[in-house]
Scaffold this active site. Structure first.
Site: not given
Length: 744
Positions: A15, A18, A432, A625, A629
């Protein structure tokens, strides 16, 4: 201080509580900087100082909590085998429990359901038969629940095991007291409820078994990616082809790939040519032609010819393994929305225990004396069982798992739950220009000849002069001339004029190629109408006279306009950000349908441009890219890196599009929206289930209907709730990735 991050599969969790307990134990262990445990993936991600603690020590921490961790050196196969073994163990226990519970329920309830059977089923010693059938179900098939509850009690904690153990033991011990009392004193308590204890164990085992099988399917994307890598490779050594395990392939090996075979590792083609299907890695549906000098990616399928390639990346360095690692990290991460579920799950069990006690007390006080103990016990047991918070713990991580996996299958790599959640809130997409909206490679857009020269002759002479240049515009002219079949001459007296152009003698003619300023400095007046065509015009003068212009432009990607239209249809604002001139930027924007342009921005200032849009109160996704950037990608709420083929900028952004296709941006946003919609559905279902289920189990409907919720039905509802959440998340596997022209 150098830290290492380790990913460990966990065995034995039942669960969300746990997972929380293991996470807390690992998080407080010496040398651990942070730890996270995902219940749905059954994995722990731990960042630690190797000088203080090692993987063996971390595994010991997990074992101290009553669970186990698969050591890293055992590999993914060991984790898969452990998951399969856990499923089979649950199945065996369920089958045995079901085989014993079926006759037990028949004996206990058959007479109530079919009155004609009551004389047959009401035989001497019936209670002892029920006891004999129920005992192995509870203490063998259900032993995990009892042992887990004991371990939790020793640590003064409570979890799902606590609720199940208390519920089943209450029904069993009450019945045992009734049976023993009848023997010892000639009478006992009112009725026995062995079938309740056995049915609860059987139904919860069924739920756990189905959940284990369904959860394994959520790892389908990772398993499919791992299956792409072939087990062996044909390596050329000493002139012979030797079949070698892929794990033994080394960088620099020459490898043969036959038709229908898979590329085992990353490399570069040296001999031969073929078409290669990279769809499972890039989402690109069409095979890609490969010839000498072209890169190939491990896991791709060779379709037609055969070729040899030189291995450049092997093992964990291949693109395929990087993608698998990224997907596993994403599936093990937590979305911010999950904090709510974690907070509730952390306090849920103690609250339920208190509600169960309160239910028992109220029914014991209000029910008739002759039935109050039975009703109080059964109502309390129903509350304990129906409130197990499994569905709550599964609601978010299962959807994150399936969503990130589905994205990976289509070349959309999402780093984790946080990025996935942030993407669905994006209102503005900043693109871009170079390499994102455009191809990123200058090409000749137009040739405009003047005077006695034809377009082809003007291009041939200009390209011949540019053969000595390293400028991208010159390279574009040379490429175009060769594609037109022109026979280029060798230039002499070549001279590069920095920032302006070049000058050379071609076949005895003095050729000048450059900007308008260069020609004017030489006393030549250019016709600048070519500049209106867009792009950059290279003006050409031959033997001191203006001869025309060659216009070079960065071509717009074929899918750009359709992709921008999709983004607009999704209600997103699209902005183009570029360092190019405003005239060129606006030309490209008009061509693809972008309304807002931010031009002439230096790379260092792109991040500030993103922040200025964020200052308008909008969530921003920056698409670039992934390299130059990087500052803008980091500044955005979501950074999206455009990759192509093997050029995967995995570490540069929140989302990486393996295929350099702008449609991937819209796909990623749509996938994010669909995943978060599924998360909200799951959380609503989990919360609503408990909010409605607990009062019903406590008997809230009894004054109106005179009916109580049976603990057996409560256990069935609890098991069904967990399976339903996982099944709802699995619907994301059918999410359609749209491409130009419709859905694929």
């Amino acid at each position: 201080m150098d830290h290492t991050t380790l990913d460990m599969p966990i065995v034995g969790m039942h669960c969300a509580a746990c997972a929380t307990r293991i996470e807390q134990a690992l998080g407080t262990a010496p040398g651990v900087a942070r730890a996270g445990v995902n219940y749905a993936t059954a994995r722990a991600t731990v960042t630690f100082d190797p000088a203080v603690v090692d993987p063996i020590g971390l595994r010991a921490v997990v074992q101290e909590q009553g669970y186990d961790a698969i050591p890293p050196e055992a590999g993914e196969d060991a984790a898969a085998l452990a998951r399969e073994a856990e499923y089979h163990r649950l199945r065996v226990r369920f089958v045995v429990a079901a085989a014993l519970t079926a006759p037990l329920v028949t004996v206990a309830m058959g007479g109530h359901l079919v009155p004609a059977l009551e004389p047959v089923l009401d035989f001497p010693g019936r209670d002892w038969v029920e006891l004999a059938l129920a005992t192995p179900v509870l203490f063998w098939a259900g032993w995990d629940f009892l042992a887990g509850a004991y371990r939790s009690a020793r640590r003064r904690a409570a979890d799902m095991n606590t609720l199940v153990a208390m519920g089943t033991l209450s029904a069993y011990l009450y019945s045992l007291a009734a049976t023993a009392g009848a023997v010892a004193f000639g009478y006992g308590l009112h009725g026995v409820y062995y079938e309740v204890a056995a049915s609860i164990v059987t139904l919860i085992l069924l739920g756990n078994m189905l959940q284990a099988r369904a959860s394994a399917r959520t790892r389908g994307a990772v398993e499919a990616l791992l299956d792409l890598s072939p087990p062996t490779a044909f390596v050329v050594r000493d002139g012979r082809e030797v079949e070698t395990a892929v794990a033994d392939v080394k960088v620099g090996d020459l490898i043969l790939v036959r038709p229908g075979g898979k590329v085992p590792v990353d490399g570069e083609v040296e001999e031969g040519s073929s078409s290669v299907d990279e769809s499972m890695l890039t989402g690109e549906p069409m095979p890609v032609s490969k010839r000498a000098g072209d890169p190939v990616v491990g896991g791709a399928l060779n379709t037609t010819g055969s070729f040899r390639f030189r291995a450049t990346k092997v093992g964990a360095d291949t693109v395929l393994r990087q993608i698998v690692r990224l997907v596993e990290q994403a599936q093990g991460s937590k979305a911010p929305i999950q904090r709510l579920a974690d907070t509730v799950a952390g306090v849920f069990v103690p609250v339920v225990l208190a509600l169960a006690v309160a239910t028992f007390v109220v029914w014991f006080d209000l029910a008739p004396v002759e039935t109050r103990l039975v009703r109080a016990t059964l109502a309390a047991v129903a509350v304990l069982i129906i409130a197990c918070p499994c569905a709550l713990g599964l609601a978010t991580p299962t959807a994150i798992m399936v969503g990130t996996g589905r994205g990976a299958q289509s070349g959309i790599l999402i780093k984790g739950g946080e990025a996935l959640e942030a993407a669905h809130k994006v209102a503005t997409i900043v693109l871009d220009k170079t390499g994102t909206v455009t191809v990123g490679k200058p090409t000749v857009a137009a040739v405009v000849a003047a005077g006695p020269f034809s377009d082809d002759e003007l291009l041939r002479l200009a390209a011949s002069a540019e053969r000595g240049s390293e400028h991208p515009l010159g390279a574009a002219m040379v490429k175009e001339a060769r594609e037109r079949g022109a026979a280029l001459a060798d230039p002499v007296d070549f001279q590069a004029i920095a920032g302006h152009g070049i000058e050379a003698v071609v076949e005895g003619r003095r050729v000048l190629v450059g900007n308008a300023r260069l020609l004017r400095e030489r006393g030549i007046e250019p016709d600048e109408k070519a500049a209106e065509l867009g792009g950059t015009a290279g003006y050409v003068a031959i033997d001191g006279a203006f001869a025309g212009a060659v216009v070079v432009a960065d071509r717009v990607k074929p899918e750009a306009r359709a992709a921008v239209g999709r983004l607009h249809d999704m209600g997103l604002e699209v902005v183009m950000l570029t360092g190019d001139s405003r005239r060129e930027a606006e030309r490209v924007a008009r061509e693809v349908g972008i309304d807002r342009v931010v031009a002439e921005v230096l790379p260092a200032d792109k991040a500030d441009a993103v922040r200025s849009i964020q200052a308008e109160g909008r969530k921003v996704a920056m698409v670039g890219d992934g390299v130059n950037d990087a500052p803008a990608l980091a500044a955005a709420d979501v950074g999206v890196a455009m990759g192509s083929g093997t050029d995967v900028a995995i570490e540069a952004s929140d989302v990486t599009l393996v295929r350099g296709d702008l449609h991937g941006v819209a796909d990623a946003i749509e996938l994010s929206r669909a995943t978060m919609r599924t998360v909200r559905q799951n959380l609503f279902f989990a919360f609503a289930y408990n909010v409605l289920g607990i009062p019903v189990a406590a008997g809230a409907l009894y004054p109106l209907t005179g009916m109580m919720l049976s603990p057996i039905l409560a256990s069935a509802a609890m098991a069904l709730s967990s399976v339903s959440v996982v099944a709802n998340a699995l619907r994301l596997r059918g999410f359609s990735i749209r491409r130009t022209g419709g859905r694929s």
